[in-house]
Structures are given as C-alpha cells and as structure tokens.
Design a protein around this motif. Sequence first.
Motif, PDB file in Angstrom:
ATOM      1  N   GLN A  32       0.855  -1.173   0.188  1.00  0.00           N
ATOM      2  CA  GLN A  32      -0.121   0.006   0.009  1.00  0.00           C
ATOM      3  C   GLN A  32       0.809   0.973  -0.026  1.00  0.00           C
ATOM      4  O   GLN A  32       1.933   1.366   0.553  1.00  0.00           O
ATOM      5  N   ASP A 273      -5.615 -10.069  -9.656  1.00  0.00           N
ATOM      6  CA  ASP A 273      -6.287  -9.855  -8.408  1.00  0.00           C
ATOM      7  C   ASP A 273      -5.993 -10.405  -7.143  1.00  0.00           C
ATOM      8  O   ASP A 273      -6.671 -10.154  -6.290  1.00  0.00           O
ATOM      9  N   SER A 308      -4.757 -12.143  -0.752  1.00  0.00           N
ATOM     10  CA  SER A 308      -5.733 -10.952  -0.722  1.00  0.00           C
ATOM     11  C   SER A 308      -6.408 -11.078  -2.160  1.00  0.00           C
ATOM     12  O   SER A 308      -5.611 -11.527  -3.189  1.00  0.00           O
ATOM     13  N   TRP A 309      -7.680 -10.516  -2.067  1.00  0.00           N
ATOM     14  CA  TRP A 309      -8.383 -10.734  -3.485  1.00  0.00           C
ATOM     15  C   TRP A 309      -8.669  -9.056  -3.810  1.00  0.00           C
ATOM     16  O   TRP A 309      -9.368  -8.445  -2.862  1.00  0.00           O
ATOM     17  N   ASN A 310      -8.271  -8.735  -4.933  1.00  0.00           N
ATOM     18  CA  ASN A 310      -8.805  -7.267  -5.391  1.00  0.00           C
ATOM     19  C   ASN A 310     -10.097  -7.774  -5.904  1.00  0.00           C
ATOM     20  O   ASN A 310     -10.392  -7.963  -7.065  1.00  0.00           O
ATOM     21  N   THR A 316     -11.005  -4.589  -1.474  1.00  0.00           N
ATOM     22  CA  THR A 316      -9.782  -5.479  -1.107  1.00  0.00           C
ATOM     23  C   THR A 316     -10.064  -6.585  -0.260  1.00  0.00           C
ATOM     24  O   THR A 316     -10.171  -5.806   1.034  1.00  0.00           O
ATOM     25  N   GLN A 318      -8.837  -9.507   2.577  1.00  0.00           N
ATOM     26  CA  GLN A 318      -7.601 -10.200   2.964  1.00  0.00           C
ATOM     27  C   GLN A 318      -7.962 -11.242   3.857  1.00  0.00           C
ATOM     28  O   GLN A 318      -8.792 -11.281   4.748  1.00  0.00           O
ATOM     29  N   TRP A 353     -10.796  -5.994   5.250  1.00  0.00           N
ATOM     30  CA  TRP A 353     -11.309  -5.391   4.186  1.00  0.00           C
ATOM     31  C   TRP A 353     -10.778  -3.896   4.092  1.00  0.00           C
ATOM     32  O   TRP A 353     -10.811  -3.046   4.801  1.00  0.00           O
ATOM     33  N   TRP A 355     -11.196  -0.378   1.413  1.00  0.00           N
ATOM     34  CA  TRP A 355     -12.023   0.048   0.310  1.00  0.00           C
ATOM     35  C   TRP A 355     -11.790   1.528   0.142  1.00  0.00           C
ATOM     36  O   TRP A 355     -11.454   2.452   1.048  1.00  0.00           O
TER      37      TRP A 355
END
Length: 617
Positions: A32, A273, A308-310, A316, A318, A353, A355
């Motif tokens: 990040q 992703d 993690s999933w975008n 996202t 985690q 999460w 956002w």
Amino acid sequence: MLFALSVLALAASAHAQTKLDTVVTTATRAPQKLADVLSDMTVLTRDDIERQAVGSVADLLRRQVGFEMVRNGGAGTNTSLFVRGADTRHTAVLIDGVRVDSQASSGASWNAIPLAQIERIEIVRGPASALYGSDAIGGVVQIFTRKGEGKPVVDLGIGGGNRGLVKADASVSGRTGIVDYALSAAAESSNGFNARPAPATPTFTPDDDGYQSRNASLRLGVQLAAEHRLEVSAVTSHVDADYDSSATAKTDDRSISDTRATRLAWAAQWSSDVRSELSVGESSERYETQPSPYMTKTRVRTYGFNTSWNLGAAGTLQGLLERREDRLDNSGLVAAAQPGHGERHQNAIGAGWTWASGRLSLQVNARHDRDSEFGGVSTGSVAGGYRLGSGWRLQASAGTSFRAPSLYQRFSDSGKPDLRPEKGRNAELGLHYAAGGDEFSITTYRNLVRDLIVYVSKPAGAPAGPCLSTFGCYDNVSQGRLQGLSLRGATTLGTVRLSGTLDLQAPKDVDKASVNYGKLLARRAEQHGTVRAETDIGSWTLGAQVLASSQRIDNLSTGNRLGGYALLDLDAQLAMSRQLSLQFKVENAADRKYETARTYATSPRQVFVGLRFTPQL
C-alpha cells in the motif's frame, strides 16, 4: 523549548515528500502507498539510518514522535522503548516479518537489534492486534534488512570516536539472473563510560562499562517465475556489554546477548487480482550474565499464510491463518510441567477489508487468537479517512488489542495459573496535510489498557498465597489510561529543511483500588519532542537536532523524580566524490548529564568520524 517544538510542529513532517509514494506493508500486511495508509505511520529509510551514524535502533527510534527510551547505562545494556506511553512489552517487533519477543523479560531486546543491517523501518502507532495478534497494544515496529536490486553494489564503512569507539561495516548486494542477494556484516566496540557514578551510587567502584557487538545478515531471493518468488532471510547479532550489578563486586559484570531471526517465504501472484504468501519464521534469544550464573533462552516460531483478493470497486479482501509457538528455557520456571522449560502456542485466523472511492477510504480488520494456556481472544479495528482537499485528510480509528502473559510470568515461582491477557481499547482522531515539500499531522488518542500485569510485593512473613514465592506475585491488578496528542511537521525555509515532533501525553494509573490511582506511569514524560534543521552548502550537508523531555517519576512507590533534559546533536556529511563520503556526528554536544533510570548515567558527549565508500563495479 517545548513551546518552540510546538510552533515548529504546527508550522509544517519530515523531509519526506518523496516518502509518500513509498510502498509499505506493515499497516495492512499488504502492499500500500504510504499516502493511502489510515494509521499513524512513519517510514525511516536508509538515508535516515545513515544520518544516525552511531548508536542503536533504540537511539534512532527515540527521536520519532510517540517514542521514549529508558536505558540502564550505555549501549548494550537493558533498553526499553515506550510508544504512546505503553510499556515496552506492548510493542510488536518484527525483523523481515519474523516476530522478536523475549518470554523472560517480556518484549523485544532492543539493545540486541543491529542497526547496520537495516534498510528500512516501518512504524505503526496504536493498537494493531487485529493484524498481528499478541503484543501490539502500543504499536508495531517492523524492520527490513537490505535487499539486492540491479547491478552489484558494494558499501563499506569505517569510523571511530572518543572513549575508544570503533565501528566497521560492509555489504554487497545485487541481482544475477533470477537470483537477488544481499549480504552484510558489521562490528563495533567502545570503552564506554561509568554507568553507576558517584555521588548517586558511591559504593560502586568507578569504572568504564564498555561493549562489543558483531552482527550479520543474509537475504536471498529467487524469482522462480514472473508470478512466484522464494525468499530466505537471516539475521544474527552478538552483544557483550559490561554493567554494574553489585556494589561489592570487584570484577566486571557482563551481559551477553545472542539474537537470531530466520525466515523462508513463498510469494505468489495467482492472477492480476489474487496474491498470497506462505511463510515460516523463527527468532531466538540467548541472554547470559557473567560471572553471576544466569541464562535464559527464548524461541518464537511462526507459520503464516495470508492472501488478498482485489474486488475492484468493492475494495480488497484479505485472509490470514497464523500459528505462533513460544518456548522458554529458564531455571526460574519452577511451576512448569517440566521445571525449567515452558511452552505454549497460539492459533489465529483473521480477515480484513480495505476500500476507497473518491475522497473516502475505509479499513476493517478482525482476528481471533486461541492460546493453549488462556483460551481465546478476539480483536478488531475499523479506520476511515476523508480527503478534505488541498492536501488535507481527516482520519479516525478504533481498535482492540491484547498481550498474552509471558511464559516467565506464568510459570516462575512468582507466576499465577489464572493470569489473564492484558487488553487494550483505543480510539484516535488525526488530521494530516501533505503538499509539495510540506507535511503536517496532529493525532489525538485514548487507549484504555485493563488487566495490566504487574509484580505485587508481599509484606515480610506473609503466606505464599496463589504463587510459590513468598516475596510477591505477578497479577492482573492495574489499569492504565494512555491518552495524548502527537504533532509532527516539516517544511523548507529557503535552503533550510525544518522538521519537528511534539508529544503531550498523560499515561496514568486509573485503577481506583490502586495506591497509585491518578498518578502518571513511571518514567513517562508529559511532554517530549524534537526539532531538526538541515541544509546543503556545496558538497556539505549540515544538520542539528534537539531532543527534549520534561521531568518524569522514576518510581511510583518512592516518588523519586528524574529531571527534564534537552540534548543537542550535530551532524555533517561531505560528498568527496560519487563513491566516497565523510561523516561527522556529535551526540549530546553540550555534554548534558541526565538520567532515564535513577542512579544510571547516560552517554556523555560522543564524537564520531567515519568514511563511507561505495565503489562502482
């Protein structure tokens, strides 16, 4: 002095405009940009570490907002760091993702963490147990060693100073094909100074208490494919320091610390992703004193899987699975199932999460840890940020945290079988500004820590009670309220870069049943801060910094106080060529005498001159 600190902090943060684009991982356990982080966070780069020139990790961190240091003498001796007034054991410390924690003394052994091997330090202030589990009541400090990138680079440093200070370090790093590597080593020694001076301790024999240290690190990565990376890292450190333990001893007392941290990790990018990381890490600490026969060994082993999933506009997600195994070998563990040896483990599951849309951003984390000794603890956190425009952002967060009792607190003769974890509940509000070369932040926080574990002495002749010792027991008998206001800022006036920090805090005992109800916690100052000025003149970079602290209470029982102080540090660097630079550093330039722990002296004026050579290969 503190008025000047506040004026500077309100005027501008660090000489760090380029840092805002830095990619960090500690705040969310995923990559990040620093500019998007919703925590009160600081990143220290290799340039910041080089400017330190001498001293330790603790000496570097004490100059950051929210940090205070207590040390029993010189470098190499017992060192504590308080973050936002929280005890030293309430900061989670990681080296390349490996948890470092002493199960004997509780908390990381700051004096044994090598400075020369560090490439970057990421600091998160405030509770983070929803991400990291036990320990993170006051914050998280994650240390990253050097990593190889591009063509081979060699970095050599050598220098010395007064009181017999000599230090040298060397590193080589780079990339060859699919393999990147970084190897470094360092050594340092000093004759030190008299840590127990008269008249404070007239019965101690006046002598210099020196130290020697050596350390090394290795970080090796293999890019198995474009989407898969395997990495191994290892750090080792050895510190041999003199100290004064007894007024009657005529020989030098020595404390010997050996600290190691190793990790193996596999990072995978399954699609554009979806990413994951599988890791196993282990840290160990061996602490011994001579000639007094004391030895303790701690081992902390961790296994982790996070992914993690975008989700695009939905943010996202985690997920985290983690196992931690603690082990302590200490002759004082008389109440353990196997005397002298204690073990326990924690299994954890977590989710997060993040956002962002337009001006608004959110972060939610939850975690459940189940300990083999005390059962389960659930923690959570929620944070939000709103961009007001023109570089301003408002941030708010709330979270819970905990610290498990150490194995020594559980199984020594002073331990109790029903000790509960210490638990924190924090809320904070911050306002941040960043534009061009200027940055400013103000954060107010309130962290209520209950079930604090303290050592409770027993009156002479009292029965043993719930623990085996007739002298006292560890017990959950106190509550602390850690609240305060932190400011940091920086700007450029002409050719001078200015930065400053200011902490106004009131860490107090709020247990109404305690004799110390309403009192400030020991060795915490109500005001402390820094001011730094830096400029370039030709090939020179000149800097000066003031570190100031108000008075503190050394011991709540006696009421003894430690006086306030202000220290001046001076530094200069001369770029003699693209490959060679000359360093100067004077710490405590005014030779101020002060104490962070009563009857223990702190370092007098320290002068250092060094050369750094980075040849082109």
